[in-house]
Design a protein around this motif. Structure first.
Motif, short mmCIF file in Angstrom:
data_model
loop_
_atom_site.label_atom_id
_atom_site.label_comp_id
_atom_site.label_asym_id
_atom_site.label_seq_id
_atom_site.Cartn_x
_atom_site.Cartn_y
_atom_site.Cartn_z
N ASN A 176 -19.00 87.54 44.39
CA ASN A 176 -19.25 88.96 44.16
C ASN A 176 -18.40 89.85 45.06
O ASN A 176 -18.13 91.01 44.73
N LEU A 177 -17.98 89.29 46.21
CA LEU A 177 -17.10 90.03 47.12
C LEU A 177 -15.64 89.88 46.75
O LEU A 177 -14.76 90.42 47.44
N GLY A 178 -15.37 89.17 45.68
CA GLY A 178 -13.99 89.01 45.22
C GLY A 178 -13.29 87.78 45.73
O GLY A 178 -12.08 87.65 45.56
N ASN A 219 -12.14 84.05 45.57
CA ASN A 219 -11.94 82.96 44.62
C ASN A 219 -12.37 81.67 45.30
O ASN A 219 -11.62 81.08 46.08
N VAL A 220 -13.59 81.24 45.03
CA VAL A 220 -14.18 80.12 45.76
C VAL A 220 -13.41 78.83 45.51
O VAL A 220 -13.16 78.05 46.44
N ARG A 221 -13.02 78.60 44.26
CA ARG A 221 -12.30 77.36 43.94
C ARG A 221 -10.96 77.32 44.66
O ARG A 221 -10.58 76.29 45.22
N ARG A 222 -10.22 78.43 44.64
CA ARG A 222 -8.93 78.46 45.34
C ARG A 222 -9.12 78.31 46.84
O ARG A 222 -8.35 77.62 47.52
N THR A 223 -10.16 78.97 47.38
CA THR A 223 -10.44 78.83 48.81
C THR A 223 -10.74 77.39 49.18
O THR A 223 -10.26 76.88 50.20
N ALA A 254 -17.32 85.05 54.18
CA ALA A 254 -18.04 85.32 52.94
C ALA A 254 -18.86 84.12 52.49
O ALA A 254 -19.98 84.26 51.99
N LEU A 255 -18.32 82.91 52.69
CA LEU A 255 -19.03 81.70 52.28
C LEU A 255 -20.29 81.45 53.10
O LEU A 255 -21.17 80.69 52.68
#
Length: 353
Positions: A246-248, A250-254, A236-237
């Motif tokens: 938008n795909l759900g 969690n960028v920060r957690r990832t 997704a990134l």
């Protein structure tokens, strides 16, 4: 899960499937070659008998070399190559930078600083009361503590810094600061301490003994398992952080989990093997060129296999180039990694026009 992976494999193009099979075959053959051939010549038949636990196969010295040196060294090189290569792949995806690698965050610089404090300042042994810690154990512990300290700092900063680019710049600054402290320690250290630190900095897979191999392997396997859990978020990134959200995802957690996995793998390999150059930077590009895909479902295992095979090949070269001695691993890795990075830079430069 097993059926899902099989389904993904069957969906591969013929060329990609052949590349994966080739990488698996090369890794297995190189693993066997690392056991059969080393700096000391032992007849192949004797090595096979030693592996089969034939008591009359060879003298005790050969038995010790095979089981206590060659096998741990082979496993160490295989896992180290896979670990550093996966670190490079994840960081290049996170920062969207083809020149990102495990050293860019400064985690290995923290390990270098820890080892420098031991070798250049307090020596290679430490006694506290009745407890005495040997040189090699202390070096590994110092490297691990230094790397994990930098990782903790990066994790705290990642909650403050919103941009991955700023986190990358912070890692570069950390590397410069630790390098300055190490230079200061070098300036005031003894000749023996400087020599030992330089030798450690050249990299060596032979420092992981059979007794330490379970701990080393467990840490690497945990880090690789966490990395495989990030395959979907990494895909997704590739399309950008906003699209991933938008795909759900969690960028920060990832990003936090990715830093933890990268930190664990980098800290472990640097602590046990020393700072290994170019593998994490070059192998992801080799895997991309071989597999011709950016899909991490294919690229992640392909990168692990390519890193393992390449590192085993480098380790084999180190034992064969000078009979009777083992060259440091960083003597060989730049010869393979530097041309790959140069090709990537030239290709990026052509695209900019």
């Amino acid at each position: 899960m097993r059926f899902a992976r099989l389904f993904v494999f069957l969906q591969l193009e013929m060329r990609q499937r052949g590349t994966i099979i080739l990488l698996v075959t090369a890794t297995l053959l190189l693993a066997v070659a690392n056991i059969l051939w080393g700096s000391l010549r032992i007849p192949t038949e004797s090595v096979v008998r030693i592996l089969l636990r034939d008591g009359e196969a060879a003298n005790p010295a050969w038995h010790y070399i095979v089981w206590e040196s060659r096998i741990p060294q082979m496993v160490t090189a295989l896992l180290c190559g896979a670990a550093l290569s996966v670190c490079g792949l994840m960081l290049q995806t996170l920062f969207r930078n083809p020149l990102a690698g495990p050293s860019i965050l400064g985690i290995d610089a923290g390990a270098n600083l820890g080892v420098a404090l031991v070798m250049l300042s307090i020596g290679t042994s430490l006694s506290v009361g009745n407890l005495s810690v040997g040189g090699s154990v202390l070096v590994v512990a110092a490297a691990m503590v230094g790397a994990l300290a930098i990782l903790l700092l990066l994790l705290m900063l990642s909650h403050t810094l919103q941009s991955p680019t700023m986190l990358l710049i912070t890692g570069v600054i950390i590397s410069y600061v630790t390098g300055s402290v190490i230079s200061l320690l070098n300036y005031s250290a003894t000749e023996e301490g400087v020599h030992n630190y330089i030798i450690w900095g050249m990299g060596n897979f032979g420092s992981v003994s059979l007794s330490r191999l379970p701990l080393y392997s467990a840490l690497i396997v945990v880090g690789l398992a966490v990395a495989t859990m990030l395959i979907k978020p990494l895909n997704a990134l590739l399309l950008g952080e906003y699209y991933a959200e938008n795909l759900g995802v969690n960028v920060r957690r990832t990003r936090t989990v990715l830093l933890l996995a990268t930190g664990l793998l980098t800290a472990t390999t640097t602590a046990f093997c020393g700072p290994i150059s170019f593998l994490g930077l070059a192998v992801p590009h080799i895997a991309r060129m071989a597999l011709r895909t950016s899909d991490h479902r294919i690229l992640m295992p392909g990168t692990m296999l390519a890193g393992a095979a390449l590192t085993l090949a480098c380790n084999l070269l180190c034992t064969q180039l000078r009979p009777g001695s083992v060259l440091p691993i960083n003597v060989v890795t730049p010869l393979i990694g530097a041309p790959v990075i140069l090709y990537v830079i030239l290709r990026q430069d052509k695209r900019s026009f």
